[in-house]
Design a protein around this motif. Structure first.
Motif, PDB file in Angstrom:
ATOM      1  N   ARG A 189     -11.685 -31.898 -71.268  1.00 52.76           N
ATOM      2  CA  ARG A 189     -12.489 -32.929 -71.927  1.00 52.76           C
ATOM      3  C   ARG A 189     -11.948 -34.318 -71.621  1.00 52.76           C
ATOM      4  O   ARG A 189     -12.720 -35.259 -71.424  1.00 52.76           O
ATOM      5  CB  ARG A 189     -12.541 -32.672 -73.433  1.00 52.76           C
ATOM      6  N   ASP A 190     -10.621 -34.459 -71.589  1.00 53.86           N
ATOM      7  CA  ASP A 190     -10.026 -35.767 -71.304  1.00 53.86           C
ATOM      8  C   ASP A 190     -10.385 -36.234 -69.892  1.00 53.86           C
ATOM      9  O   ASP A 190     -10.662 -37.418 -69.672  1.00 53.86           O
ATOM     10  CB  ASP A 190      -8.506 -35.716 -71.465  1.00 53.86           C
ATOM     11  N   ARG A 191     -10.370 -35.320 -68.940  1.00 50.65           N
ATOM     12  CA  ARG A 191     -10.745 -35.694 -67.571  1.00 50.65           C
ATOM     13  C   ARG A 191     -12.203 -36.122 -67.518  1.00 50.65           C
ATOM     14  O   ARG A 191     -12.545 -37.111 -66.856  1.00 50.65           O
ATOM     15  CB  ARG A 191     -10.507 -34.530 -66.615  1.00 50.65           C
ATOM     16  N   LEU A 192     -13.061 -35.386 -68.224  1.00 49.78           N
ATOM     17  CA  LEU A 192     -14.482 -35.742 -68.216  1.00 49.78           C
ATOM     18  C   LEU A 192     -14.709 -37.083 -68.905  1.00 49.78           C
ATOM     19  O   LEU A 192     -15.541 -37.874 -68.454  1.00 49.78           O
ATOM     20  CB  LEU A 192     -15.297 -34.635 -68.886  1.00 49.78           C
ATOM     21  N   LEU A 193     -13.988 -37.353 -69.990  1.00 55.88           N
ATOM     22  CA  LEU A 193     -14.099 -38.668 -70.640  1.00 55.88           C
ATOM     23  C   LEU A 193     -13.721 -39.782 -69.673  1.00 55.88           C
ATOM     24  O   LEU A 193     -14.377 -40.825 -69.623  1.00 55.88           O
ATOM     25  CB  LEU A 193     -13.200 -38.730 -71.870  1.00 55.88           C
ATOM     26  N   GLU A 194     -12.669 -39.556 -68.907  1.00 51.81           N
ATOM     27  CA  GLU A 194     -12.213 -40.578 -67.968  1.00 51.81           C
ATOM     28  C   GLU A 194     -13.184 -40.752 -66.810  1.00 51.81           C
ATOM     29  O   GLU A 194     -13.525 -41.876 -66.433  1.00 51.81           O
ATOM     30  CB  GLU A 194     -10.830 -40.212 -67.430  1.00 51.81           C
ATOM     31  N   ARG A 195     -13.664 -39.637 -66.260  1.00 57.12           N
ATOM     32  CA  ARG A 195     -14.482 -39.701 -65.064  1.00 57.12           C
ATOM     33  C   ARG A 195     -15.939 -40.031 -65.339  1.00 57.12           C
ATOM     34  O   ARG A 195     -16.551 -40.819 -64.626  1.00 57.12           O
ATOM     35  CB  ARG A 195     -14.398 -38.352 -64.323  1.00 57.12           C
ATOM     36  N   VAL A 196     -16.500 -39.422 -66.396  1.00 57.51           N
ATOM     37  CA  VAL A 196     -17.927 -39.596 -66.665  1.00 57.51           C
ATOM     38  C   VAL A 196     -18.187 -40.782 -67.575  1.00 57.51           C
ATOM     39  O   VAL A 196     -19.121 -41.551 -67.361  1.00 57.51           O
ATOM     40  CB  VAL A 196     -18.517 -38.298 -67.277  1.00 57.51           C
ATOM     41  N   TRP A 197     -17.340 -40.950 -68.599  1.00 60.85           N
ATOM     42  CA  TRP A 197     -17.553 -42.039 -69.556  1.00 60.85           C
ATOM     43  C   TRP A 197     -16.736 -43.275 -69.227  1.00 60.85           C
ATOM     44  O   TRP A 197     -16.797 -44.267 -69.923  1.00 60.85           O
ATOM     45  CB  TRP A 197     -17.258 -41.556 -70.979  1.00 60.85           C
ATOM     46  N   GLY A 200     -10.690 -45.557 -69.971  1.00 61.13           N
ATOM     47  CA  GLY A 200      -9.303 -45.707 -69.562  1.00 61.13           C
ATOM     48  C   GLY A 200      -8.377 -45.541 -70.739  1.00 61.13           C
ATOM     49  O   GLY A 200      -7.188 -45.799 -70.655  1.00 61.13           O
ATOM     50  N   TRP A 201      -8.944 -45.118 -71.869  1.00 63.40           N
ATOM     51  CA  TRP A 201      -8.175 -44.910 -73.094  1.00 63.40           C
ATOM     52  C   TRP A 201      -8.692 -43.629 -73.751  1.00 63.40           C
ATOM     53  O   TRP A 201      -9.681 -43.048 -73.326  1.00 63.40           O
ATOM     54  CB  TRP A 201      -8.358 -46.098 -74.053  1.00 63.40           C
ATOM     55  N   GLY A 202      -8.026 -43.201 -74.799  1.00 62.05           N
ATOM     56  CA  GLY A 202      -8.449 -41.990 -75.480  1.00 62.05           C
ATOM     57  C   GLY A 202      -9.830 -42.144 -76.079  1.00 62.05           C
ATOM     58  O   GLY A 202     -10.207 -43.220 -76.537  1.00 62.05           O
ATOM     59  N   GLY A 203     -10.585 -41.073 -76.072  1.00 60.82           N
ATOM     60  CA  GLY A 203     -11.925 -41.109 -76.631  1.00 60.82           C
ATOM     61  C   GLY A 203     -12.197 -39.883 -77.482  1.00 60.82           C
ATOM     62  O   GLY A 203     -11.371 -38.963 -77.562  1.00 60.82           O
ATOM     63  N   ASP A 204     -13.344 -39.862 -78.117  1.00 60.95           N
ATOM     64  CA  ASP A 204     -13.735 -38.766 -78.983  1.00 60.95           C
ATOM     65  C   ASP A 204     -14.340 -37.660 -78.137  1.00 60.95           C
ATOM     66  O   ASP A 204     -15.379 -37.858 -77.495  1.00 60.95           O
ATOM     67  CB  ASP A 204     -14.737 -39.278 -80.017  1.00 60.95           C
ATOM     68  N   THR A 205     -13.716 -36.486 -78.136  1.00 65.24           N
ATOM     69  CA  THR A 205     -14.200 -35.402 -77.281  1.00 65.24           C
ATOM     70  C   THR A 205     -15.527 -34.837 -77.753  1.00 65.24           C
ATOM     71  O   THR A 205     -16.168 -34.079 -77.014  1.00 65.24           O
ATOM     72  CB  THR A 205     -13.161 -34.264 -77.206  1.00 65.24           C
ATOM     73  N   ARG A 206     -15.973 -35.208 -78.967  1.00 58.95           N
ATOM     74  CA  ARG A 206     -17.301 -34.770 -79.398  1.00 58.95           C
ATOM     75  C   ARG A 206     -18.379 -35.313 -78.462  1.00 58.95           C
ATOM     76  O   ARG A 206     -19.438 -34.698 -78.285  1.00 58.95           O
ATOM     77  CB  ARG A 206     -17.579 -35.229 -80.832  1.00 58.95           C
ATOM     78  N   VAL A 207     -18.132 -36.470 -77.874  1.00 61.63           N
ATOM     79  CA  VAL A 207     -19.084 -37.039 -76.919  1.00 61.63           C
ATOM     80  C   VAL A 207     -19.292 -36.070 -75.760  1.00 61.63           C
ATOM     81  O   VAL A 207     -20.418 -35.828 -75.322  1.00 61.63           O
ATOM     82  CB  VAL A 207     -18.580 -38.407 -76.411  1.00 61.63           C
ATOM     83  N   VAL A 208     -18.197 -35.495 -75.271  1.00 63.51           N
ATOM     84  CA  VAL A 208     -18.285 -34.528 -74.176  1.00 63.51           C
ATOM     85  C   VAL A 208     -19.003 -33.268 -74.637  1.00 63.51           C
ATOM     86  O   VAL A 208     -19.926 -32.778 -73.972  1.00 63.51           O
ATOM     87  CB  VAL A 208     -16.880 -34.172 -73.654  1.00 63.51           C
ATOM     88  N   ASP A 209     -18.581 -32.733 -75.780  1.00 61.78           N
ATOM     89  CA  ASP A 209     -19.134 -31.458 -76.246  1.00 61.78           C
ATOM     90  C   ASP A 209     -20.644 -31.529 -76.441  1.00 61.78           C
ATOM     91  O   ASP A 209     -21.375 -30.612 -76.045  1.00 61.78           O
ATOM     92  CB  ASP A 209     -18.460 -31.048 -77.564  1.00 61.78           C
TER      93      ASP A 209
END
Length: 236
Positions: A189-197, A200-209
Motif C-alpha cells: 500500500r505504501d508503494r502504491l501511495l507513493e507511485r499512484v498518489w 512523498g509522505w505517509g498517507g492513509d492506506t484507506r485511499v488505496v483499499d
C-alpha cells in the motif's frame, strides 16, 4: 499558462473565505460556494479543473455531489472531512473522490495535495515502475498486455474486458498501470501511495483499499488479489 480553476464547496464562511484567499495567492482561480446544489450548478456551468468538496454541506451533501459529478466526469475530486476516522471519508472515496484532506488543514498541505492530484491527472507522460525509456511499454516490448479477459493498452490508456471498453477514472487507470507493470508481484500500500498518489509522505492506506475495490468492480473481482499483511498483486 491558464490558471487552474478550482470549485470549492464549503458552508463555513470563515473556512471558505480564508481557503479561497490562500488558493488565489498560490495562483488558482477559485469559485467558492456554500451549498451542494449551487456547487453542482457551478460545476456544470464552469467545468472546473478540480473540485474540493466538504462532506457536510446543505442542499446536497458532498458525497452525493461527488457521485453526481462522477456520473459524467472524471474531473479530480478531493473531499474535505472534519474527522480522519469518519465513515464519510470512505463514503466519499467510494463515491469516486480521488483523495481527501482532514480539517482543520494547513493551507500549504492543501495546495500540495491539489498539485499532486493535478500532476496525476496530467498523466500523458506517466510511466509506472518497470517501464522503459519512454516507449510506453513495461520493458517487455509490449504496450498492449492481456491478463485473461482483461486487455490493457498502456500507450493508448485504454482498457477492455471481454473486448468491451472499461471506463476508468485517471486514478484507477494509474493504479491499473502500476499493477500491469509488474503482474504477479505484490505491491505494498505504501508503494502504491507513493507511485499512484504521488505521496512523498505517509498517507492513509484507506485511499488505496477503496480504489482497489472500485477497480476490482470494473476489471473483475478475482483479477487483483489481496496478499494479507503485504498488499495487492495483479493475477496474470
Amino acid at each position: 499558462m491558464p490558471e487552474t480553476h478550482v470549485l470549492f464547496v464549503e458552508d463555513d464562511d470563515v473556512i471558505r473565505e480564508a481557503t479561497q484567499l490562500a488558493l488565489e495567492r498560490d495562483g488558482f482561480c477559485v469559485t467558492a460556494v456554500a451549498d451542494g446544489l449551487t456547487g453542482l450548478e457551478r460545476f456544470r456551468a464552469d467545468r472546473p479543473d478540480i473540485a474540493l468538496l466538504d462532506v457536510m454541506v446543505p442542499g446536497l451533501d458532498g458525497v452525493s455531489l461527488c457521485r453526481r459529478i462522477r456520473d459524467g466526469s472524471t474531473v479530480p475530486v478531493i473531499m474535505l472531512s472534519a474527522r480522519a476516522d469518519s465513515i464519510d471519508v470512505v463514503l466519499g472515496l467510494e463515491a469516486g473522490a480521488d483523495d481527501y484532506v482532514t480539517k482543520p488543514f494547513d493551507g500549504a498541505v492543501l495546495v500540495a495535495r491539489i498539485r499532486a492530484v493535478l500532476r496525476r491527472f496530467g498523466h500523458a507522460g506517466y510511466r509506472p515502475n518497470g517501464a522503459n525509456d519512454g516507449s510506453g511499454d513495461d520493458g517487455s516490448g509490449e504496450s498492449e498486455l492481456r491478463f485473461g479477459d482483461l486487455e490493457v493498452d498502456r500507450e493508448g490508456m485504454e482498457v477492455r474486458k471481454d473486448g468491451e471498453p472499461v471506463a476508468l477514472t485517471p486514478t484507477e487507470m494509474r493504479l491499473l498501470l502500476e499493477f500491469s507493470a509488474a503482474p504477479g508481484t505484490v505491491l505494498s500500500r505504501d508503494r502504491l501511495l507513493e507511485r499512484v498518489w504521488d505521496y512523498g509522505w505517509g498517507g492513509d492506506t484507506r485511499v488505496v483499499d477503496v480504489h482497489v475495490q472500485r477497480l476490482r468492480a470494473k476489471v473483475g473481482q478475482d483479477r487483483i488479489e489481496t496478499v494479507r499483511g503485504f498488499g495487492y498483486k495483479l493475477k496474470g
